[in-house]
Design a protein around this motif. Structure first.
Motif, PDB file in Angstrom:
ATOM      1  N   MET A  60      38.763  39.329  26.383  1.00  0.00           N
ATOM      2  CA  MET A  60      39.701  39.387  25.778  1.00  0.00           C
ATOM      3  C   MET A  60      38.505  40.657  24.525  1.00  0.00           C
ATOM      4  SD  MET A  60      42.363  37.665  23.872  1.00  0.00           S
ATOM      5  CE  MET A  60      41.402  36.264  22.963  1.00  0.00           C
ATOM      6  N   LEU A  61      37.439  40.798  24.371  1.00  0.00           N
ATOM      7  CA  LEU A  61      36.256  41.227  23.516  1.00  0.00           C
ATOM      8  C   LEU A  61      35.806  43.109  23.781  1.00  0.00           C
ATOM      9  CD1 LEU A  61      33.945  38.768  22.351  1.00  0.00           C
ATOM     10  CD2 LEU A  61      35.776  39.288  21.355  1.00  0.00           C
ATOM     11  N   VAL A  62      35.790  43.055  24.989  1.00  0.00           N
ATOM     12  CA  VAL A  62      35.198  44.197  25.475  1.00  0.00           C
ATOM     13  C   VAL A  62      36.225  45.652  26.360  1.00  0.00           C
ATOM     14  CG1 VAL A  62      32.942  43.872  25.369  1.00  0.00           C
ATOM     15  CG2 VAL A  62      33.873  43.438  27.245  1.00  0.00           C
ATOM     16  N   ALA A  63      35.944  46.385  26.193  1.00  0.00           N
ATOM     17  CA  ALA A  63      36.805  47.273  26.952  1.00  0.00           C
ATOM     18  C   ALA A  63      35.897  47.272  28.738  1.00  0.00           C
ATOM     19  CB  ALA A  63      36.550  48.946  26.382  1.00  0.00           C
ATOM     20  N   PRO A  64      37.370  47.383  29.736  1.00  0.00           N
ATOM     21  CA  PRO A  64      36.983  47.099  30.897  1.00  0.00           C
ATOM     22  C   PRO A  64      35.563  48.336  31.776  1.00  0.00           C
ATOM     23  CG  PRO A  64      39.091  47.952  30.984  1.00  0.00           C
ATOM     24  CD  PRO A  64      38.720  47.663  29.760  1.00  0.00           C
ATOM     25  N   VAL A  65      35.709  49.451  30.809  1.00  0.00           N
ATOM     26  CA  VAL A  65      34.415  49.872  31.338  1.00  0.00           C
ATOM     27  C   VAL A  65      32.993  49.797  30.309  1.00  0.00           C
ATOM     28  CG1 VAL A  65      34.679  52.005  28.985  1.00  0.00           C
ATOM     29  CG2 VAL A  65      33.872  52.651  31.013  1.00  0.00           C
ATOM     30  N   THR A  66      33.374  48.758  29.692  1.00  0.00           N
ATOM     31  CA  THR A  66      31.991  47.842  28.850  1.00  0.00           C
ATOM     32  C   THR A  66      31.858  46.951  30.189  1.00  0.00           C
ATOM     33  OG1 THR A  66      32.507  48.458  26.528  1.00  0.00           O
ATOM     34  CG2 THR A  66      31.390  46.809  26.967  1.00  0.00           C
ATOM     35  N   ARG A  67      32.248  46.613  30.484  1.00  0.00           N
ATOM     36  CA  ARG A  67      32.036  45.124  31.104  1.00  0.00           C
ATOM     37  C   ARG A  67      31.254  46.127  32.094  1.00  0.00           C
ATOM     38  NH1 ARG A  67      36.556  43.169  31.360  1.00  0.00           N
ATOM     39  NH2 ARG A  67      36.731  42.932  29.153  1.00  0.00           N
ATOM     40  N   GLN A  68      32.341  47.081  32.947  1.00  0.00           N
ATOM     41  CA  GLN A  68      31.805  47.603  34.261  1.00  0.00           C
ATOM     42  C   GLN A  68      29.897  48.208  34.451  1.00  0.00           C
ATOM     43  OE1 GLN A  68      34.528  50.069  35.171  1.00  0.00           O
ATOM     44  NE2 GLN A  68      35.918  48.679  35.826  1.00  0.00           N
ATOM     45  N   ARG A  69      30.364  48.850  33.263  1.00  0.00           N
ATOM     46  CA  ARG A  69      28.936  49.453  32.864  1.00  0.00           C
ATOM     47  C   ARG A  69      27.994  49.306  32.509  1.00  0.00           C
ATOM     48  NH1 ARG A  69      31.797  55.507  31.779  1.00  0.00           N
ATOM     49  NH2 ARG A  69      33.100  55.036  34.106  1.00  0.00           N
ATOM     50  N   ARG A  70      27.827  48.534  30.785  1.00  0.00           N
ATOM     51  CA  ARG A  70      27.200  47.634  30.302  1.00  0.00           C
ATOM     52  C   ARG A  70      27.082  46.200  30.028  1.00  0.00           C
ATOM     53  NH1 ARG A  70      26.496  49.357  24.571  1.00  0.00           N
ATOM     54  NH2 ARG A  70      24.019  48.866  25.040  1.00  0.00           N
ATOM     55  N   PRO A  71      27.386  46.036  31.666  1.00  0.00           N
ATOM     56  CA  PRO A  71      27.130  43.764  30.902  1.00  0.00           C
ATOM     57  C   PRO A  71      26.443  43.319  30.111  1.00  0.00           C
ATOM     58  CG  PRO A  71      26.295  44.691  33.159  1.00  0.00           C
ATOM     59  CD  PRO A  71      26.742  45.515  32.745  1.00  0.00           C
ATOM     60  N   GLU A  72      25.421  44.188  30.205  1.00  0.00           N
ATOM     61  CA  GLU A  72      24.109  43.046  28.949  1.00  0.00           C
ATOM     62  C   GLU A  72      25.529  43.016  27.741  1.00  0.00           C
ATOM     63  OE1 GLU A  72      24.601  46.075  30.253  1.00  0.00           O
ATOM     64  OE2 GLU A  72      23.885  47.854  28.626  1.00  0.00           O
ATOM     65  N   VAL A  73      26.135  44.073  27.700  1.00  0.00           N
ATOM     66  CA  VAL A  73      26.705  44.006  25.955  1.00  0.00           C
ATOM     67  C   VAL A  73      27.384  42.364  25.727  1.00  0.00           C
ATOM     68  CG1 VAL A  73      28.650  44.878  24.837  1.00  0.00           C
ATOM     69  CG2 VAL A  73      27.074  46.277  26.084  1.00  0.00           C
ATOM     70  N   VAL A  74      28.038  42.449  27.072  1.00  0.00           N
ATOM     71  CA  VAL A  74      28.955  41.146  27.398  1.00  0.00           C
ATOM     72  C   VAL A  74      28.016  39.376  27.691  1.00  0.00           C
ATOM     73  CG1 VAL A  74      30.936  39.208  29.179  1.00  0.00           C
ATOM     74  CG2 VAL A  74      30.681  42.133  28.834  1.00  0.00           C
ATOM     75  N   GLU A  75      26.946  39.467  28.047  1.00  0.00           N
ATOM     76  CA  GLU A  75      26.215  38.497  27.876  1.00  0.00           C
ATOM     77  C   GLU A  75      25.542  38.448  26.377  1.00  0.00           C
ATOM     78  OE1 GLU A  75      25.954  36.518  29.970  1.00  0.00           O
ATOM     79  OE2 GLU A  75      27.081  37.510  30.561  1.00  0.00           O
ATOM     80  N   GLN A  76      25.554  39.750  25.726  1.00  0.00           N
ATOM     81  CA  GLN A  76      24.565  39.736  24.649  1.00  0.00           C
ATOM     82  C   GLN A  76      25.836  39.012  23.801  1.00  0.00           C
ATOM     83  OE1 GLN A  76      23.671  43.447  22.583  1.00  0.00           O
ATOM     84  NE2 GLN A  76      22.683  43.164  20.990  1.00  0.00           N
ATOM     85  N   LEU A  77      27.018  39.109  24.028  1.00  0.00           N
ATOM     86  CA  LEU A  77      27.835  38.662  22.803  1.00  0.00           C
ATOM     87  C   LEU A  77      28.605  37.536  23.251  1.00  0.00           C
ATOM     88  CD1 LEU A  77      30.695  41.132  23.339  1.00  0.00           C
ATOM     89  CD2 LEU A  77      30.148  40.042  21.225  1.00  0.00           C
ATOM     90  N   ARG A  78      28.160  36.399  24.786  1.00  0.00           N
ATOM     91  CA  ARG A  78      28.133  35.931  24.807  1.00  0.00           C
ATOM     92  C   ARG A  78      27.110  34.460  24.513  1.00  0.00           C
ATOM     93  NH1 ARG A  78      30.449  33.827  30.104  1.00  0.00           N
ATOM     94  NH2 ARG A  78      30.003  35.379  31.074  1.00  0.00           N
ATOM     95  N   GLU A  79      25.817  34.745  24.651  1.00  0.00           N
ATOM     96  CA  GLU A  79      25.173  34.453  23.668  1.00  0.00           C
ATOM     97  C   GLU A  79      25.010  34.212  22.350  1.00  0.00           C
ATOM     98  OE1 GLU A  79      20.291  34.942  23.053  1.00  0.00           O
ATOM     99  OE2 GLU A  79      20.973  36.470  24.913  1.00  0.00           O
ATOM    100  N   MET A  80      25.748  35.424  21.315  1.00  0.00           N
ATOM    101  CA  MET A  80      25.981  35.473  20.027  1.00  0.00           C
ATOM    102  C   MET A  80      26.854  33.839  19.610  1.00  0.00           C
ATOM    103  SD  MET A  80      26.399  38.643  17.617  1.00  0.00           S
ATOM    104  CE  MET A  80      27.165  38.991  18.510  1.00  0.00           C
ATOM    105  N   MET A  81      27.847  33.673  20.629  1.00  0.00           N
ATOM    106  CA  MET A  81      29.130  32.913  20.202  1.00  0.00           C
ATOM    107  C   MET A  81      28.184  32.178  20.724  1.00  0.00           C
ATOM    108  SD  MET A  81      31.031  35.657  21.975  1.00  0.00           S
ATOM    109  CE  MET A  81      33.326  35.315  21.820  1.00  0.00           C
ATOM    110  N   MET A  82      27.610  31.959  21.677  1.00  0.00           N
ATOM    111  CA  MET A  82      27.459  30.588  21.902  1.00  0.00           C
ATOM    112  C   MET A  82      26.647  29.546  21.245  1.00  0.00           C
ATOM    113  SD  MET A  82      29.128  29.242  24.849  1.00  0.00           S
ATOM    114  CE  MET A  82      28.234  27.783  25.098  1.00  0.00           C
ATOM    115  N   ALA A  83      26.098  30.345  20.337  1.00  0.00           N
ATOM    116  CA  ALA A  83      25.417  29.986  18.917  1.00  0.00           C
ATOM    117  C   ALA A  83      26.015  29.711  18.031  1.00  0.00           C
ATOM    118  CB  ALA A  83      24.265  30.852  19.014  1.00  0.00           C
ATOM    119  N   ALA A  84      27.059  30.071  17.850  1.00  0.00           N
ATOM    120  CA  ALA A  84      28.210  29.327  16.930  1.00  0.00           C
ATOM    121  C   ALA A  84      28.441  27.908  17.601  1.00  0.00           C
ATOM    122  CB  ALA A  84      28.783  30.598  17.002  1.00  0.00           C
TER     123      ALA A  84
END
Ligand code: MLT
Length: 271
Positions: free
Chosen positions: A156-180
Motif C-alpha cells: 500500500m505504500l508506494v505508487a505503481p510507477v514507483t514500484r516499476q521505475r524505482r524498485p530500490e525505494v520498495v527495498e529501502q522501505l522493506r529494510e527499514m520496516m523489517m528493522a522495526a
C-alpha cells in the motif's frame, strides 16, 4: 547519533541534528519507519538550515517505550527534545503517523511551531473497523513478529510507477520496516488507534501550513486531502503526481522543491 532523555528520564530519544540557521526544521517519520525515512531531506535541508530528525520511541535507535503511550505523548517527546536542544520554534513536518504527531504539536505546543507541514496524513481518527484492524495487526506482530505485518503493509505504500521505475525505494522501505521491533509496531498501532480527532482543529490552525500528498496515496487519499486542506486557513496544498504514501522518498526532488518554497514563504525568510 546523539540521545536525549524525555518523559522524566524514562525514554531516550536518538536524533540527527545537522546544519545551522533558521528556520529550524523537525522531521517526524511515519509508521513503521524511522529517521532513515527522511535521509534525502536531512541532506538537502542541512545545506540551508538546522534540521532535527528523531527516531520516535521504539523505532530506529530509540529504545522501546517502557510503557504504552499515546500520540499525545509522542508530541510531548518532540517538544521536550526541542526544548533540550534550545530550539524555541521550528517548522514541524510530519508524514502520516508523523502528521498525527504534528497535529498534536499544534494542539498542545502551538508556541513551538514556526510552521506545519502535513504530508500524506489525515486529521480524521480511525473508524471502528480501522481500530479493529490495528488490534489484529498488533496481535500478529506480537505472535509472529514484524515480517507478516511488513508484507501486508508494503503493497500500500508506494505508487505503481514507483514500484516499476524505482524498485530500490520498495527495498529501502522493506529494510527499514523489517528493522522495526514487533513491540514497537504493536505499541504504535495501539497509539494510532486511540488518537484524537483533529478535524475540529483544522479551522484553528493559525501557523503557516503546507499540506502535501501523493496523487496515488492509498492510505491518505488525495481527494479527501483536498477537502480537509482547504479548511486550514491559508494553507498551501501540493499534490505530487505519481507519488504514493511515502512521497518524500518516492519523489525527493519534488518534495524538496515544495518544502523549500514553503520555507522561503515564511515570515522573516530571506529568500
Ligand atoms: C504511516 O505511514 O505512518 C501509517 O500509514 C499511518 C497509519 O497507519 O495510519
Amino acid at each position: 547519533m546523539p540521545t536525549i532523555q524525555v518523559d522524566d528520564g524514562q525514554v531516550s530519544l536518538h536524533y540527527h541534528d545537522a546544519g545551522t540557521g533558521d528556520p529550524n526544521v523537525v522531521l517526524i517519520h511515519g509508521f513503521p519507519f524511522n529517521s532513515g525515512q527522511w535521509r534525502p531531506q536531512l541532506e538537502s535541508l542541512a545545506e540551508r538550515c538546522r534540521v532535527i530528525v528523531p527516531d520516535l520511541r521504539g523505532f530506529g535507535d530509540s529504545p522501546l517505550s517502557p510503557v504504552p503511550y499515546t500520540v499525545i505523548r509522542l508530541a510531548d517527546d518532540i517538544a521536550e527534545l526541542m526544548a533540550a536542544l534550545g530550539i524555541g520554534r521550528a517548522v514541524v513536518c510530519g508524514l502520516s503517523m508523523g502528521g498525527y504527531v504534528a497535529f498534536e504539536m499544534f494542539r498542545r505546543h502551538r508556541e513551538c511551531l514556526a510552521g506545519l507541514v502535513l504530508a500524506d496524513t489525515r486529521p480524521q481518527p480511525d473508524s471502528d473497523a480501522g481500530r479493529l484492524n490495528r488490534a489484529r495487526l498488533a496481535g500478529i506482530a506480537r505472535s509472529e513478529g514484524s515480517g507478516p505485518v511488513v508484507e501486508e503493509l508494503l503493497p500500500m505504500l508506494v505508487a505503481p510507477v514507483t514500484r516499476q521505475r524505482r524498485p530500490e525505494v520498495v527495498e529501502q522501505l522493506r529494510e527499514m520496516m523489517m528493522a522495526a521491533r514487533p513491540q514497537a509496531i504493536a505499541d504504535a498501532l495501539m497509539a494510532m488507534a486511540a488518537r484524537d480527532d483533529s478535524v475540529p482543529l483544522l479551522a484553528e490552525i493559525d501557523a503557516p501550513a503546507m499540506v502535501i500528498v501523493g496523487s496515488d496515496d492509498a492510505i491518505a487519499d488525495a481527494a479527501d486531502t483536498r477537502e480537509w486542506a482547504v479548511r486550514i486557513p491559508d494553507a498551501g496544498l501540493a499534490v505530487i503526481a505519481g507519488a504514493g504514501h511515502v512521497s518524500n522518498l518516492e519523489q525527493p526532488e519534488t518534495f524538496d522543491a515544495i518544502l523549500f518554497d514553503f520555507l522561503d514563504s515564511l515570515p522573516g525568510a530571506a529568500g
